[in-house]
Design a protein around this motif. Structure first.
Motif, PDB file in Angstrom:
ATOM      1  N   PRO A 103       0.811  -1.219   0.139  1.00 23.13           N
ATOM      2  CA  PRO A 103      -0.002   0.140   0.010  1.00 23.13           C
ATOM      3  C   PRO A 103       1.065   1.421  -0.151  1.00 23.13           C
ATOM      4  CG  PRO A 103       0.161  -1.010   2.244  1.00 23.13           C
ATOM      5  CD  PRO A 103       1.038  -1.859   1.344  1.00 23.13           C
ATOM      6  N   VAL A 104       1.255   1.709  -1.128  1.00 22.70           N
ATOM      7  CA  VAL A 104       2.082   2.782  -1.266  1.00 22.70           C
ATOM      8  C   VAL A 104       1.224   4.069  -1.582  1.00 22.70           C
ATOM      9  CG1 VAL A 104       4.030   3.902  -2.763  1.00 22.70           C
ATOM     10  CG2 VAL A 104       4.036   1.427  -2.093  1.00 22.70           C
ATOM     11  N   VAL A 105       1.433   5.205  -1.204  1.00 25.05           N
ATOM     12  CA  VAL A 105       0.782   6.509  -1.669  1.00 25.05           C
ATOM     13  C   VAL A 105       0.795   6.584  -3.156  1.00 25.05           C
ATOM     14  CG1 VAL A 105       1.018   9.145  -1.418  1.00 25.05           C
ATOM     15  CG2 VAL A 105       1.707   7.781   0.387  1.00 25.05           C
ATOM     16  N   PRO A 106      -0.323   6.613  -3.802  1.00 19.18           N
ATOM     17  CA  PRO A 106      -0.277   6.678  -5.423  1.00 19.18           C
ATOM     18  C   PRO A 106       0.511   7.630  -5.809  1.00 19.18           C
ATOM     19  CG  PRO A 106      -2.507   6.986  -4.563  1.00 19.18           C
ATOM     20  CD  PRO A 106      -1.700   6.934  -3.433  1.00 19.18           C
ATOM     21  N   SER A 107       1.448   7.090  -7.051  1.00 17.34           N
ATOM     22  CA  SER A 107       2.615   7.961  -7.427  1.00 17.34           C
ATOM     23  C   SER A 107       2.513   8.016  -8.853  1.00 17.34           C
ATOM     24  CB  SER A 107       3.925   7.165  -6.847  1.00 17.34           C
ATOM     25  OG  SER A 107       3.997   7.101  -5.438  1.00 17.34           O
ATOM     26  N   PHE A 119       0.415  14.783 -15.857  1.00 19.75           N
ATOM     27  CA  PHE A 119       0.098  14.140 -14.551  1.00 19.75           C
ATOM     28  C   PHE A 119      -1.386  14.276 -14.202  1.00 19.75           C
ATOM     29  CE2 PHE A 119       1.865  18.216 -13.297  1.00 19.75           C
ATOM     30  CZ  PHE A 119       0.898  18.476 -12.448  1.00 19.75           C
ATOM     31  N   PRO A 120      -1.887  13.405 -13.271  1.00 22.28           N
ATOM     32  CA  PRO A 120      -3.365  13.365 -12.992  1.00 22.28           C
ATOM     33  C   PRO A 120      -3.660  14.669 -12.531  1.00 22.28           C
ATOM     34  CG  PRO A 120      -2.610  11.284 -12.439  1.00 22.28           C
ATOM     35  CD  PRO A 120      -1.121  12.044 -12.559  1.00 22.28           C
ATOM     36  N   ALA A 121      -5.028  15.087 -12.784  1.00 19.62           N
ATOM     37  CA  ALA A 121      -5.599  16.182 -11.878  1.00 19.62           C
ATOM     38  C   ALA A 121      -5.999  15.540 -10.501  1.00 19.62           C
ATOM     39  CB  ALA A 121      -6.946  16.622 -12.693  1.00 19.62           C
ATOM     40  N   PHE A 122      -5.523  16.403  -9.570  1.00 23.76           N
ATOM     41  CA  PHE A 122      -5.934  16.219  -8.077  1.00 23.76           C
ATOM     42  C   PHE A 122      -6.251  17.417  -7.324  1.00 23.76           C
ATOM     43  CE2 PHE A 122      -1.832  13.253  -8.728  1.00 23.76           C
ATOM     44  CZ  PHE A 122      -2.482  12.073  -8.655  1.00 23.76           C
ATOM     45  N   ASP A 123      -6.980  17.349  -6.564  1.00 26.14           N
ATOM     46  CA  ASP A 123      -7.730  18.493  -5.763  1.00 26.14           C
ATOM     47  C   ASP A 123      -6.446  19.047  -4.771  1.00 26.14           C
ATOM     48  OD1 ASP A 123     -10.259  18.261  -6.433  1.00 26.14           O
ATOM     49  OD2 ASP A 123     -10.839  17.042  -4.787  1.00 26.14           O
ATOM     50  N   ARG A 140       3.864  21.519  -1.999  1.00 27.99           N
ATOM     51  CA  ARG A 140       2.534  21.171  -1.908  1.00 27.99           C
ATOM     52  C   ARG A 140       1.553  22.231  -2.682  1.00 27.99           C
ATOM     53  NH1 ARG A 140      -0.710  21.105   3.787  1.00 27.99           N
ATOM     54  NH2 ARG A 140      -2.780  20.863   3.258  1.00 27.99           N
ATOM     55  N   TYR A 141       0.619  21.646  -3.589  1.00 24.66           N
ATOM     56  CA  TYR A 141      -0.086  22.441  -4.498  1.00 24.66           C
ATOM     57  C   TYR A 141      -1.607  22.205  -4.502  1.00 24.66           C
ATOM     58  CZ  TYR A 141       4.255  23.730  -6.997  1.00 24.66           C
ATOM     59  OH  TYR A 141       5.654  24.070  -7.259  1.00 24.66           O
ATOM     60  N   THR A 142      -2.428  22.933  -4.454  1.00 29.92           N
ATOM     61  CA  THR A 142      -3.980  22.923  -4.644  1.00 29.92           C
ATOM     62  C   THR A 142      -4.199  22.772  -6.414  1.00 29.92           C
ATOM     63  OG1 THR A 142      -4.388  25.291  -4.450  1.00 29.92           O
ATOM     64  CG2 THR A 142      -4.355  23.801  -2.467  1.00 29.92           C
ATOM     65  N   ALA A 143      -5.527  22.394  -6.451  1.00 29.46           N
ATOM     66  CA  ALA A 143      -5.794  22.554  -8.174  1.00 29.46           C
ATOM     67  C   ALA A 143      -5.651  23.959  -8.930  1.00 29.46           C
ATOM     68  CB  ALA A 143      -7.103  21.791  -8.143  1.00 29.46           C
ATOM     69  N   PRO A 144      -6.400  24.983  -7.972  1.00 31.03           N
ATOM     70  CA  PRO A 144      -6.137  26.224  -8.636  1.00 31.03           C
ATOM     71  C   PRO A 144      -4.629  26.660  -8.841  1.00 31.03           C
ATOM     72  CG  PRO A 144      -7.774  26.139  -6.971  1.00 31.03           C
ATOM     73  CD  PRO A 144      -6.878  24.870  -6.908  1.00 31.03           C
ATOM     74  N   ASN A 145      -3.632  26.042  -8.271  1.00 30.04           N
ATOM     75  CA  ASN A 145      -2.261  26.461  -8.430  1.00 30.04           C
ATOM     76  C   ASN A 145      -1.476  25.346  -9.389  1.00 30.04           C
ATOM     77  OD1 ASN A 145      -1.936  28.957  -7.540  1.00 30.04           O
ATOM     78  ND2 ASN A 145      -2.037  28.240  -5.464  1.00 30.04           N
ATOM     79  N   ARG A 146      -2.334  24.707 -10.335  1.00 24.92           N
ATOM     80  CA  ARG A 146      -1.659  23.498 -11.159  1.00 24.92           C
ATOM     81  C   ARG A 146      -1.023  24.060 -12.067  1.00 24.92           C
ATOM     82  NH1 ARG A 146      -2.483  18.361 -13.005  1.00 24.92           N
ATOM     83  NH2 ARG A 146      -1.931  17.831 -15.051  1.00 24.92           N
ATOM     84  N   LEU A 164       8.222  12.943  -9.163  1.00 25.58           N
ATOM     85  CA  LEU A 164       7.260  12.181  -8.746  1.00 25.58           C
ATOM     86  C   LEU A 164       6.186  13.063  -8.193  1.00 25.58           C
ATOM     87  CD1 LEU A 164       5.952   9.775  -7.120  1.00 25.58           C
ATOM     88  CD2 LEU A 164       7.561  10.097  -5.364  1.00 25.58           C
ATOM     89  N   VAL A 165       4.939  12.652  -8.726  1.00 25.01           N
ATOM     90  CA  VAL A 165       3.573  13.577  -8.258  1.00 25.01           C
ATOM     91  C   VAL A 165       2.811  12.556  -7.469  1.00 25.01           C
ATOM     92  CG1 VAL A 165       1.653  15.092  -8.957  1.00 25.01           C
ATOM     93  CG2 VAL A 165       3.809  15.079 -10.265  1.00 25.01           C
ATOM     94  N   GLN A 166       2.171  13.240  -6.282  1.00 19.85           N
ATOM     95  CA  GLN A 166       1.461  12.233  -5.360  1.00 19.85           C
ATOM     96  C   GLN A 166       0.437  13.103  -4.963  1.00 19.85           C
ATOM     97  OE1 GLN A 166       4.688  11.278  -2.525  1.00 19.85           O
ATOM     98  NE2 GLN A 166       4.788   9.277  -3.137  1.00 19.85           N
ATOM     99  N   PRO A 167      -0.666  12.592  -4.619  1.00 18.68           N
ATOM    100  CA  PRO A 167      -1.861  13.161  -4.060  1.00 18.68           C
ATOM    101  C   PRO A 167      -1.521  13.656  -2.605  1.00 18.68           C
ATOM    102  CG  PRO A 167      -2.446  10.891  -4.479  1.00 18.68           C
ATOM    103  CD  PRO A 167      -1.253  11.204  -5.075  1.00 18.68           C
ATOM    104  N   TYR A 168      -1.977  14.783  -1.905  1.00 23.72           N
ATOM    105  CA  TYR A 168      -1.811  14.977  -0.655  1.00 23.72           C
ATOM    106  C   TYR A 168      -2.976  14.285  -0.002  1.00 23.72           C
ATOM    107  CZ  TYR A 168      -0.659  17.413   3.424  1.00 23.72           C
ATOM    108  OH  TYR A 168      -0.134  17.889   4.814  1.00 23.72           O
ATOM    109  N   LEU A 169      -2.542  13.370   1.088  1.00 21.30           N
ATOM    110  CA  LEU A 169      -3.601  12.772   1.770  1.00 21.30           C
ATOM    111  C   LEU A 169      -3.910  13.854   2.936  1.00 21.30           C
ATOM    112  CD1 LEU A 169      -1.820   9.160   2.202  1.00 21.30           C
ATOM    113  CD2 LEU A 169      -3.231  10.333   0.387  1.00 21.30           C
ATOM    114  N   GLU A 170      -5.011  14.208   3.032  1.00 20.75           N
ATOM    115  CA  GLU A 170      -5.523  15.408   4.062  1.00 20.75           C
ATOM    116  C   GLU A 170      -5.288  14.932   5.490  1.00 20.75           C
ATOM    117  OE1 GLU A 170     -10.587  14.559   3.768  1.00 20.75           O
ATOM    118  OE2 GLU A 170      -9.321  16.190   2.891  1.00 20.75           O
TER     119      GLU A 170
END
Length: 287
Positions: A103-107, A119-123, A140-146, A164-170
């Motif tokens: 179980p790795v953080v999606p990468s 790279f995929p669109a993440f919130d 760390r980025y948010t979608a508006p700052n893609r 490497l781009v990973q979703p941020y786990l809130e």
């Protein structure tokens, strides 16, 4: 035994693990000496063993560092060994572990020459170099700052670096990160790291980002994941391993497996430096 504790010129006064480790090794009859890997005047052959500790600037010259590891291993014993270091210093190893079912953080990976926007669109997400440490060049980025994130990726790719781009786990913002420390495969202690990355903040320019550290007792689920990760290490259990986990919606997720130059957080766990020294003696006694 003469043991070199390999650090870096810039890290001599920053590594809080060195004093307790040196004392624990010398209490067991060893001569332990902090020495900088990037000091060209050092004769590594005069040591019976070189322990990789705080070589934290290797990410700025990774090829030179790997050549140094091989050269040291030709002259004496290096722990952890060069083949493992080469595998572990590039975060693309996370993809291998994910393919093995861990179980790795999606990468998502990008190589030089590829589309920096591919790279995929993440919130919310994190951009980091595949060869990196201490949160350097990590943001760390948010979608508006893609667009800013794509520019960040482009800078890294144009510098010849894999990304490497990973979703941020809130849940990290409230629960933090758990790092479990193992010496010769045996659990020693764990710590909690508070959240490191500010939303849409700047990357650190220091050798490493400041960390908020406290002792932590891992959950049963974290222990289970950590032991699965250890079992997947190529070549068997190393002298030291740090398993960094983040809280995911479906359970703990592996963020990093630190086998090269991890902080071991001895000051936060009484007796841990002594456990490390004992584990080293066990390894040295094994033919």
């Amino acid at each position: 035994m003469r043991i070199a504790l390999a650090t870096a010129i810039a890290a001599f006064t920053l590594d809080e693990d060195l004093p307790p480790l040196r004392a624990a090794l010398e209490a067991r009859g060893h001569h332990a000496e902090p020495v900088a890997w990037d000091d060209p005047t050092v004769s590594w052959a005069r040591f019976d063993l070189v322990l990789l500790r705080s070589t934290w600037n290797y990410t700025q010259q990774p090829d030179a560092f790997l050549r140094w590891c091989e050269a040291v291993a030709d002259r004496t014993r290096l722990l952890n060994p060069p083949a493992l270091v080469r595998w572990n210093t590039d975060k693309r190893y996370l993809g291998e572990l994910a393919q093995a079912g861990l179980p790795v953080v999606p990468s998502h990976y990008l190589a030089p020459g590829e589309d920096p926007a591919g790279f995929p669109a993440f919130d919310e997400f994190v951009v980091k170099p595949c060869i990196g440490a201490g949160s350097r060049d990590t943001q760390r980025y948010t979608a508006p700052n893609r667009a800013a994130a794509v520019a960040h990726v482009r800078r890294l790719l144009e510098a010849g670096r894999h990304v490497l781009v990973q979703p941020y786990l809130e849940a990290v913002d409230t629960q933090g990160e758990t790092a479990l420390l193992f010496f010769n495969g045996h659990y020693s202690h764990a710590i909690r790291k508070g959240p490191l990355l500010a939303r849409d903040g700047e990357a650190t320019r220091a050798l490493f980002a400041p960390e908020a550290i406290t002792p932590r007792e891992p959950s049963a689920a974290e222990f289970e994941v950590a032991h699965r990760v250890l079992a997947a290490i190529p070549g068997g259990l190393p002298l030291y391993a740090r398993v960094d986990l983040l809280p995911g919606a479906d359970g703990p997720r592996l963020l990093e497996l630190e086998l090269t130059e991890p902080s071991l957080f001895f000051p936060f766990a009484p007796g841990s430096a002594e456990r490390f020294a004992a584990a080293l003696d066990t390894v040295l006694a094994t033919p």
